[in-house]
Design an enzyme around this catalytic site. Structure first.
Site, mmCIF file in Angstrom:
data_model
loop_
_atom_site.group_PDB
_atom_site.id
_atom_site.type_symbol
_atom_site.label_atom_id
_atom_site.label_comp_id
_atom_site.label_asym_id
_atom_site.label_seq_id
_atom_site.Cartn_x
_atom_site.Cartn_y
_atom_site.Cartn_z
ATOM 1 N N ASP A 27 0.841 -1.202 0.000
ATOM 2 C CA ASP A 27 0.000 0.000 0.000
ATOM 3 C C ASP A 27 0.871 1.245 0.000
ATOM 4 O O ASP A 27 2.031 1.204 0.422
ATOM 5 C CB ASP A 27 -0.865 0.046 1.269
ATOM 6 C CG ASP A 27 -2.015 -0.958 1.241
ATOM 7 O OD1 ASP A 27 -2.307 -1.528 0.176
ATOM 8 O OD2 ASP A 27 -2.620 -1.153 2.313
ATOM 9 N N ARG A 57 -1.288 -0.567 -8.573
ATOM 10 C CA ARG A 57 -2.684 -0.257 -8.230
ATOM 11 C C ARG A 57 -2.782 1.264 -8.206
ATOM 12 O O ARG A 57 -2.038 1.920 -7.470
ATOM 13 C CB ARG A 57 -3.044 -0.806 -6.849
ATOM 14 C CG ARG A 57 -4.414 -0.331 -6.356
ATOM 15 C CD ARG A 57 -4.552 -0.406 -4.829
ATOM 16 N NE ARG A 57 -4.585 -1.753 -4.341
ATOM 17 C CZ ARG A 57 -4.212 -2.089 -3.098
ATOM 18 N NH1 ARG A 57 -3.761 -1.168 -2.258
ATOM 19 N NH2 ARG A 57 -4.255 -3.338 -2.699
HETATM 20 C C1 LIG Z 1 -8.724 -1.360 -3.359
HETATM 21 C C2 LIG Z 1 -8.299 -0.015 -2.850
HETATM 22 C C3 LIG Z 1 -7.045 0.130 -2.268
HETATM 23 C C4 LIG Z 1 -6.620 1.366 -1.820
HETATM 24 N N1 LIG Z 1 -5.332 1.530 -1.370
HETATM 25 C C5 LIG Z 1 -4.888 2.777 -1.059
HETATM 26 C C6 LIG Z 1 -3.527 3.017 -0.729
HETATM 27 O O1 LIG Z 1 -2.704 2.110 -0.694
HETATM 28 N N2 LIG Z 1 -3.165 4.295 -0.438
HETATM 29 C C7 LIG Z 1 -4.047 5.344 -0.480
HETATM 30 O O2 LIG Z 1 -3.670 6.492 -0.240
HETATM 31 N N3 LIG Z 1 -5.355 5.131 -0.772
HETATM 32 C C8 LIG Z 1 -5.786 3.896 -1.057
HETATM 33 N N4 LIG Z 1 -7.108 3.704 -1.390
HETATM 34 C C9 LIG Z 1 -8.092 4.793 -1.132
HETATM 35 C C10 LIG Z 1 -8.181 5.787 -2.275
HETATM 36 O O3 LIG Z 1 -7.014 6.558 -2.343
HETATM 37 C C11 LIG Z 1 -9.392 6.742 -2.087
HETATM 38 O O4 LIG Z 1 -9.195 7.480 -0.908
HETATM 39 C C12 LIG Z 1 -10.741 6.053 -2.007
HETATM 40 O O5 LIG Z 1 -10.813 4.989 -2.903
HETATM 41 C C13 LIG Z 1 -11.896 7.043 -2.303
HETATM 42 O O6 LIG Z 1 -11.734 7.589 -3.568
HETATM 43 P P1 LIG Z 1 -12.494 7.088 -4.895
HETATM 44 O O7 LIG Z 1 -11.463 6.721 -5.881
HETATM 45 O O8 LIG Z 1 -13.447 6.015 -4.578
HETATM 46 O O9 LIG Z 1 -13.203 8.367 -5.478
HETATM 47 P P2 LIG Z 1 -14.122 9.504 -4.852
HETATM 48 O O10 LIG Z 1 -14.261 10.512 -5.900
HETATM 49 O O11 LIG Z 1 -13.587 9.918 -3.513
HETATM 50 O O12 LIG Z 1 -15.488 8.748 -4.602
HETATM 51 C C14 LIG Z 1 -16.314 8.282 -5.665
HETATM 52 C C15 LIG Z 1 -17.587 7.690 -5.053
HETATM 53 O O13 LIG Z 1 -17.258 6.533 -4.303
HETATM 54 C C16 LIG Z 1 -18.038 6.429 -3.135
HETATM 55 N N5 LIG Z 1 -17.147 6.450 -1.963
HETATM 56 C C17 LIG Z 1 -15.828 6.777 -1.955
HETATM 57 N N6 LIG Z 1 -15.313 6.631 -0.728
HETATM 58 C C18 LIG Z 1 -16.319 6.218 0.065
HETATM 59 C C19 LIG Z 1 -16.435 5.898 1.457
HETATM 60 N N7 LIG Z 1 -15.392 5.961 2.267
HETATM 61 N N8 LIG Z 1 -17.646 5.502 1.925
HETATM 62 C C20 LIG Z 1 -18.715 5.412 1.109
HETATM 63 N N9 LIG Z 1 -18.666 5.708 -0.217
HETATM 64 C C21 LIG Z 1 -17.505 6.106 -0.727
HETATM 65 C C22 LIG Z 1 -18.994 7.584 -3.149
HETATM 66 O O14 LIG Z 1 -20.169 7.142 -3.790
HETATM 67 C C23 LIG Z 1 -18.264 8.597 -4.015
HETATM 68 O O15 LIG Z 1 -19.130 9.499 -4.622
HETATM 69 C C24 LIG Z 1 -7.522 2.479 -1.894
HETATM 70 C C25 LIG Z 1 -8.770 2.329 -2.482
HETATM 71 C C26 LIG Z 1 -9.161 1.111 -2.971
HETATM 72 C C27 LIG Z 1 -10.488 1.005 -3.642
#
Ligand SMILES: Cc1cc2nc3c(=O)[nH]c(=O)nc-3n(C[C@H](O)[C@H](O)[C@H](O)COP(=O)(O)OP(=O)(O)OC[C@H]3O[C@@H](n4cnc5c(N)ncnc54)[C@H](O)[C@@H]3O)c2cc1C
Length: 318
Positions: free
Chosen positions: A136, A187
């Protein structure tokens, strides 16, 4: 503005001890505890049970034994051994073998050389058992050293591992080129940490633009890209880009977090895409949980209601 402000607020809240105590007391205590929406449980057996349920829905999994910012070598060693335990239990179960972990959990900020050794111990056990290990990405203070450590391990010959890059950081396009040159798996995420404007985009439209651009590069030239987002606009863009460039659905995967947008998880699977669900578990769930609240402040209302209900029940049952 809200994007960055909300992450900042939850970062501060996470530092307030009474809040942490209250949340930790109620969050996982009952099967209905509010943190269970995002965290599969505190034990490996609960995580394996959750993973089985996810796999039964046709999805893939990766397990994250939560922990970060370990501050002594003894704790880093303990975290490493815990991963041995987790891998053994995964092998004993029938679930698939995919792990996500954080380098600060294995001692990155205490002693980098020991962290490399700990990571090698994990990778040496993982390889014969057929595990894939994803490192991560944490806050920007750790980006360079995480990538350097990844490169060190890659140069030592480890290939059953991948890394994460965050679209929010200005530096990521260069980092992506760096990892593409290795031929390692990436990723791509938007980025979960509160970052200063000197290093990262602060507003959602700019982060989305960066994500879209990097995703296209990754899909075109990457090794089995992982598109990790819950954003349906990014899913559509990825699907269209893949189709236009002859990338069949077996050449990349979507990744989503446990408890987030199960509707999208199901819909992507039903359309024939690989979808991996990131399943966090363990006793150190609080920082991960706070990052999930910071991403979507609407989640807070359900948490507050749940804490009040729990307290009311506790008082009535005394
Ligand atoms: C498999 C995976 C691994 C990850 N690993 C890392 C990592 O190693 N380091 C790192 O910094 N980040 C990591 N993340 C988190 C990532 O950086 C984002 O903070 C997170 O995925 C929210 O952003 P989004 O891309 O979904 O888009 P956004 O624009 O934030 O959200 C899009 C839509 O997704 C839904 N959504 C998003 N977050 C949430 C929530 N918490 N609860 C409910 N609904 C939500 C909502 O409907 C929102 O409108 C990971 C995410 C995933 C999916």
């Amino acid at each position: 503005m809200l994007d960055s402000a909300s992450k900042g607020l939850f970062h501060l809240l996470a530092l307030i001890t009474p809040f942490k105590t209250l949340a930790s007391r109620y969050g996982m205590r009952r099967p209905s505890g509010f943190a269970r929406r995002f965290i599969a449980g505190e034990s490996t057996s609960e995580a394996i049970e959750a993973a089985r349920a996810v796999e039964a829905r046709g999805l893939l999994i990766t397990l994250d034994h939560l922990g970060e910012s370990v501050d002594t070598l003894a704790r880093a060693d303990a975290a490493t051994r815990e991963y041995f335990e987790v891998m053994q239990q995964v092998v004993d179960s029938s679930i698939s073998r995919n792990i996500s972990l954080k380098l600060t959990q294995l001692g990155l900020t205490v002693d980098r050389a020991t962290c490399v050794d700990n990571m090698r111990r994990v990778l040496d056990r993982a390889e014969p058992a057929g595990f894939f290990i994803r490192i991560d990405m944490e806050g920007s203070a750790h980006t360079e050293v995480t990538l350097e450590t990844f490169e060190t391990l890659w140069n030592l010959g480890y290939r059953h591992m991948g890394v994460v890059l965050q679209a929010a950081l200005y530096r990521t396009e260069q980092d992506l080129e760096r990892i593409l040159r290795l031929g390692a798996r990436v990723r791509l995420v938007k980025g979960a940490y509160k970052e200063p404007r000197t290093v990262a985009h602060q507003h959602k439209p700019e982060i989305d633009d960066a994500y879209a651009r990097l995703m296209q590069i990754l899909l075109t030239r990457g090794e089995f890209p992982a598109i990790a987002t819950h954003d349906p606009a990014m899913h559509s863009l990825a699907i269209d880009w893949a189709a236009e460039h002859g990338l069949t659905p077996d050449k990349f995967e979507f990744q989503l977090l446990y408890g987030v947008r199960r509707d999208l998880q199901a819909s992507l699977v039903s359309r024939g895409y690989h979808v991996r669900v990131y399943i966090p578990f363990g006793r150190e769930w609080f920082p991960y949980f706070m990052r999930r609240l910071g991403e979507r402040p609407a989640n807070v209302a359900s948490v507050v209601t749940s804490i009040l209900d729990e307290r009311r029940n506790t008082i009535w049952n005394k």
